[in-house]
Design an enzyme around this catalytic site. Structure first.
Site, PDB file in Angstrom:
ATOM      1  N   CYS A   1       0.846  -1.206   0.000  1.00 45.81           N
ATOM      2  CA  CYS A   1       0.000   0.000   0.000  1.00 45.81           C
ATOM      3  C   CYS A   1       0.879   1.252   0.000  1.00 45.81           C
ATOM      4  O   CYS A   1       1.766   1.380   0.834  1.00 45.81           O
ATOM      5  CB  CYS A   1      -0.897  -0.019   1.232  1.00 45.81           C
ATOM      6  SG  CYS A   1      -1.673   1.550   1.570  1.00 45.81           S
TER       7      CYS A   1
HETATM    8  N1  MHO Z   1      -5.419  -1.110   3.766  1.00 43.67           N
HETATM    9  C1  MHO Z   1      -5.846  -0.053   2.902  1.00 43.67           C
HETATM   10  C2  MHO Z   1      -5.125  -0.157   1.618  1.00 43.67           C
HETATM   11  C3  MHO Z   1      -5.219   1.083   0.834  1.00 43.67           C
HETATM   12  S1  MHO Z   1      -3.999   1.202  -0.218  1.00 43.67           S
HETATM   13  C4  MHO Z   1      -4.053   2.659  -0.956  1.00 43.67           C
HETATM   14  C5  MHO Z   1      -7.359  -0.120   2.745  1.00 43.67           C
HETATM   15  O1  MHO Z   1      -7.937  -0.945   3.407  1.00 43.67           O
HETATM   16  O2  MHO Z   1      -7.985   0.647   2.055  1.00 43.67           O
HETATM   17  O3  MHO Z   1      -3.957   0.148  -1.128  1.00 43.67           O
END
Ligand code: MHO
Length: 220
Positions: free
Chosen positions: A23
């Site tokens: 991420c």
């Molecule tokens: N754990 C995050 C990931 C976002 S990322 C920009 C979520 O649950 O949205 O991939």
């Protein structure tokens, strides 16, 4: 009242580096407070899909693209950070979105990345999943992903005059995006408060958040 000038623009020669490490929110904070890193932006790259966006990445990966001053930090140092800070580990099979990825911009970067891959593989029990490939088109992610941690502080952002361009180009924004989650270290933070041109109110606000979050890690 005297208002210091905010250090949005740093005009020195830089090189680009691009990494996929899971991420991109936390990588953005991590590299943003690293001395020698001048600007950061997050986006989608490594694939062939023409207009990726967050809900449809196609074959692209979430990456961070950064501009660094090679006189202050080497590409090898950046690679060390790359290996040490993957959100979801280096040996786990992940979907393309979170692929471990080095996109090199010049042959020296390719060589350094391949060397460090070999060294890392020796230390690592499982098979490394990291791919090393030439950098192709980079598609900036939607505004709300840029400096994601900083953008959680709406009043501060407003007082800093951050528009859609500055979210991707401001040096100050890159740094604060890290300090607000408590990384970068107290000493560096106190020096930066002056260098970045924060006024007392802004400095006090960021300091409080820094102290509250210090040691808390970089959970996504
Ligand atoms: N754990 C995050 C990931 C976002 S990322 C920009 C979520 O649950 O949205 O991939």
């Amino acid at each position: 009242m005297f208002e210091p000038a905010l250090l949005h623009d740093v005009d020195i020669p830089t090189k680009k580096a691009t990494f996929g490490m899971g991420c991109f929110w936390s990588n953005d904070s991590l590299f943003g407070v690293t001395p020698g890193v001048v600007r950061t932006r997050v986006g989608y790259s490594g694939g062939t899909t023409k207009t990726p966006h967050y809900r449809n990445l196609g074959d692209h990966t979430e990456v961070i693209e950064l501009d660094y001053d090679p006189k202050t930090i080497s590409y090898e140092d950046l690679l060390e950070m790359f290996w040490a800070n993957h959100e979801y580990g280096l040996t786990t099979k992940l979907k393309r979105q979170y692929q471990s990825l080095v996109l090199y911009h010049e042959d020296d970067q390719r060589q350094a990345a391949e060397e460090s891959f070999k060294e890392m593989q020796v230390q690592c029990k499982g098979q490394l999943r990291t791919e090393i490939a030439p950098a192709g088109p980079f598609y900036p992610a939607e505004d709300y992903h840029q400096k994601y941690r900083l953008q959680g502080h709406k009043d501060l952002c407003r007082s800093l005059g951050l528009d859609s361009t500055k979210l991707q180009t401001s040096h100050l924004a890159a740094r604060l995006n890290g300090y607000l989650v408590g990384i970068g270290g107290k000493t560096q933070f106190e020096q930066d408060v002056v260098r970045l041109g924060l006024n007392e109110k802004q400095a006090e606000y960021v300091r409080r958040e820094f102290e509250r979050n210090e040691g808390g890690g970089l959970a996504c």
